[in-house]
Design an enzyme around this catalytic site. Structure first.
Site, PDB file in Angstrom:
ATOM      1  N   ARG A  46      -1.983  -3.217 -12.389  1.00  0.00           N
ATOM      2  CA  ARG A  46      -1.092  -4.275 -12.880  1.00  0.00           C
ATOM      3  C   ARG A  46      -1.218  -4.490 -14.383  1.00  0.00           C
ATOM      4  O   ARG A  46      -0.242  -4.818 -15.048  1.00  0.00           O
ATOM      5  CB  ARG A  46      -1.382  -5.584 -12.143  1.00  0.00           C
ATOM      6  CG  ARG A  46      -0.977  -5.539 -10.663  1.00  0.00           C
ATOM      7  CD  ARG A  46      -1.259  -6.871 -10.001  1.00  0.00           C
ATOM      8  NE  ARG A  46      -0.959  -6.869  -8.584  1.00  0.00           N
ATOM      9  CZ  ARG A  46      -1.784  -6.428  -7.641  1.00  0.00           C
ATOM     10  NH1 ARG A  46      -2.962  -5.922  -7.965  1.00  0.00           N
ATOM     11  NH2 ARG A  46      -1.438  -6.465  -6.370  1.00  0.00           N
TER      12      ARG A  46
ATOM     13  N   HIS B 216      -6.493  -0.924  -3.263  1.00  0.00           N
ATOM     14  CA  HIS B 216      -5.061  -0.854  -3.536  1.00  0.00           C
ATOM     15  C   HIS B 216      -4.585  -2.149  -4.216  1.00  0.00           C
ATOM     16  O   HIS B 216      -3.471  -2.620  -3.993  1.00  0.00           O
ATOM     17  CB  HIS B 216      -4.289  -0.613  -2.239  1.00  0.00           C
ATOM     18  CG  HIS B 216      -3.091   0.270  -2.383  1.00  0.00           C
ATOM     19  ND1 HIS B 216      -3.063   1.585  -1.985  1.00  0.00           N
ATOM     20  CD2 HIS B 216      -1.846   0.037  -2.889  1.00  0.00           C
ATOM     21  CE1 HIS B 216      -1.868   2.101  -2.226  1.00  0.00           C
ATOM     22  NE2 HIS B 216      -1.111   1.181  -2.780  1.00  0.00           N
TER      23      HIS B 216
HETATM   24  C1  LIG Z   1       3.503  -2.495  -7.877  1.00  0.00           C
HETATM   25  C2  LIG Z   1       2.399  -1.578  -7.415  1.00  0.00           C
HETATM   26  C3  LIG Z   1       2.737  -0.364  -6.866  1.00  0.00           C
HETATM   27  C4  LIG Z   1       1.716   0.526  -6.481  1.00  0.00           C
HETATM   28  N1  LIG Z   1       2.059   1.771  -6.000  1.00  0.00           N
HETATM   29  C5  LIG Z   1       1.077   2.649  -5.701  1.00  0.00           C
HETATM   30  C6  LIG Z   1       1.410   3.977  -5.327  1.00  0.00           C
HETATM   31  O1  LIG Z   1       2.568   4.372  -5.286  1.00  0.00           O
HETATM   32  N2  LIG Z   1       0.383   4.822  -5.013  1.00  0.00           N
HETATM   33  C7  LIG Z   1      -0.934   4.424  -5.058  1.00  0.00           C
HETATM   34  O2  LIG Z   1      -1.829   5.224  -4.755  1.00  0.00           O
HETATM   35  N3  LIG Z   1      -1.261   3.176  -5.434  1.00  0.00           N
HETATM   36  C8  LIG Z   1      -0.306   2.294  -5.773  1.00  0.00           C
HETATM   37  N4  LIG Z   1      -0.641   1.042  -6.196  1.00  0.00           N
HETATM   38  C9  LIG Z   1      -2.061   0.677  -6.346  1.00  0.00           C
HETATM   39  C10 LIG Z   1      -2.582   1.033  -7.751  1.00  0.00           C
HETATM   40  O3  LIG Z   1      -2.677   2.426  -7.919  1.00  0.00           O
HETATM   41  C11 LIG Z   1      -3.975   0.441  -7.992  1.00  0.00           C
HETATM   42  O4  LIG Z   1      -4.840   0.850  -6.973  1.00  0.00           O
HETATM   43  C12 LIG Z   1      -3.956  -1.079  -8.057  1.00  0.00           C
HETATM   44  O5  LIG Z   1      -2.831  -1.536  -8.784  1.00  0.00           O
HETATM   45  C13 LIG Z   1      -5.235  -1.587  -8.714  1.00  0.00           C
HETATM   46  O6  LIG Z   1      -5.294  -2.985  -8.687  1.00  0.00           O
HETATM   47  P1  LIG Z   1      -4.894  -3.900  -9.951  1.00  0.00           P
HETATM   48  O7  LIG Z   1      -3.419  -3.778 -10.081  1.00  0.00           O
HETATM   49  O8  LIG Z   1      -5.324  -5.262  -9.528  1.00  0.00           O
HETATM   50  O9  LIG Z   1      -5.629  -3.387 -11.137  1.00  0.00           O
HETATM   51  C14 LIG Z   1       0.348   0.147  -6.608  1.00  0.00           C
HETATM   52  C15 LIG Z   1       0.039  -1.091  -7.175  1.00  0.00           C
HETATM   53  C16 LIG Z   1       1.031  -1.946  -7.590  1.00  0.00           C
HETATM   54  C17 LIG Z   1       0.658  -3.249  -8.232  1.00  0.00           C
END
Ligand SMILES: Cc1cc2nc3c(=O)[nH]c(=O)nc-3n(C[C@H](O)[C@H](O)[C@H](O)COP(=O)(O)O)c2cc1C
Length: 379
Positions: A330, A275
């Site tokens: 991100r 996540h």
């Molecule tokens: C601001 C933010 C909100 C996120 N919201 C969700 C979400 O609603 N559902 C979900 O499954 N993952 C969510 N994630 C996780 C992303 O789907 C993903 O797994 C994660 O951003 C990957 O890591 P990285 O940002 O370092 O590439 C969220 C991530 C961020 C940064």
């Protein structure tokens, strides 16, 4: 001028967004060790340079769940995307579709399924959380199906939200949060006009549509806290299967045994993910968790991976470690916050160019040719 997507778009996003939103995106759980390791572990993996192999013909295309992807990349589900740019989910989804890759709409998006799906030129993916309110889940699945969603991404690593201390510091939550957010909006007028004023409504669109009344940002944290369900188990997957017969991907797998269980319970794919370091700080980075999972299940279901991917080189590294496709979190959100849909398009073009260079110089003419052989074995 953009030099490196990961650093430049992040800096531009920080300038444009009120701090409570920038830190909500940028931050992770607790001391943010896993957040940092995701990026550092991936960047430290050495690609194996090969030369003089006639790399004039290159293909980045890949097949996934019956779809053709122009490159093995999908946009990850990100909550509140419509707060980072005006109707941000629509802008990002269009940019992804125009580049020939899937966009995944989060359960907790600002724009509802019905606003995003008809606006784009390819079928969308939808992410579902397990919530106490099973009526909402059933309703969301029906609406996703009606809107032509092809693939369901079922996120299982949030039976309870991880503590993100930055949110309390920044004004996203904590004392006087609403007042602090308002003050921050005043000092970021470009965002305040574009998103704060012209980007309304700022609902959680999918949830408002179900509840029949607006669910605003102020409700968001409380609603999430109250609705995440620690009783979630593999049985919930069987329940979802009753309402969803398309491809189903389990997001949030970090252990080979859980990956094997995902096969037993009929998943078509998994996302190896922590996540983005936003849940349990201290767990393995995705890059370090992935090889053992690939050893256990590669070929039996599709392996997607995310967390820490910031460049086309990182995409190639994740595929060499065993992923079939990756998800960007991100990386695309910084670009969207900085420059809207055009920023996401540009980011995806940069990722593609970086992938091409990495493939040419590791001697991989197709995605299938990227393998453990594309990496230098550790000494
Ligand atoms: C601001 C933010 C909100 C996120 N919201 C969700 C979400 O609603 N559902 C979900 O499954 N993952 C969510 N994630 C996780 C992303 O789907 C993903 O797994 C994660 O951003 C990957 O890591 P990285 O940002 O370092 O590439 C969220 C991530 C961020 C940064």
């Amino acid at each position: 001028m953009i030099i490196s997507a990961s650093t430049d778009y992040r800096a531009a996003a920080q300038r444009r967004l009120p701090p409570f939103l920038f830190h909500y995106i940028d931050g992770g759980a607790y001391a943010e060790y896993t957040l940092k390791r995701n990026v550092d572990d991936l960047a430290s993996i050495a690609l194996r340079q090969r030369v003089l192999r006639n790399m004039s013909e290159l293909s980045l295309e890949t097949q996934l769940f019956g779809e053709t992807l122009a490159m093995p990349v999908a946009l990850a589900p990100v909550g509140l995307t419509g707060m980072y740019a005006r109707r941000g989910e629509v802008q990002a989804a269009k940019a992804a579709a125009d580049k020939g890759i899937p966009f995944t709409l989060s359960t907790v998006s600002v724009c509802p399924i019905e606003e995003v799906a008809p606006a784009i030129s390819r079928p969308m993916w939808f992410q579902l959380y397990v919530l106490k309110d099973r009526g909402f889940m059933k309703n969301a699945l029906e609406r996703a199906k009606a809107a032509g969603v092809t693939t369901l991404v079922f996120t299982v690593d949030m039976p309870t939200p991880g503590a993100r201390y930055r949110d309390a510091h920044s004004g996203m939550s904590g004392a006087n949060a609403a007042m602090r957010r308002m003050l921050q909006a005043f000092t970021h007028p470009a965002w305040a006009l574009d998103v704060g004023l012209l980007g309304k409504p700022h609902d959680l669109g999918n949830i408002s549509a179900y509840r029949g009344h607006p669910t605003g940002l102020a409700d968001y944290i409380g609603w999430l806290g109250a609705n995440f369900d620690p009783s979630i188990s593999w049985k919930d997957l069987e329940w979802i299967r009753e309402f969803w017969d398309g491809p189903m991907v389990i997001k949030g797998i970090l252990d080979p045994d859980d990956a094997r269980d995902a096969i037993r319970f009929g998943a078509d794919g998994i996302v190896v993910s922590n996540h983005g370091g936003r849940q349990l700080d201290g767990v393995l980075s995705s890059a370090r968790a992935l090889p053992a999972i690939a050893d256990a299940v590669k070929g039996d279901l599709k392996i997607l991976a995310d967390s820490g991917i910031r460049s086309g080189l990182d995409v190639v590294r994740m595929i060499a470690l065993g992923a079939d496709t990756v998800m960007l979190g991100r990386a695309f959100i910084y670009a969207l916050a900085a420059a809207g849909g055009a920023g996401v398009s540009n980011l995806l073009s940069l990722i593609e160019k970086e992938m091409r260079v990495a493939m040419v110089l590791t001697g991989a003419k197709s995605i299938a040719e990227i393998s453990a052989e594309s990496l230098v074995r550790e000494l």
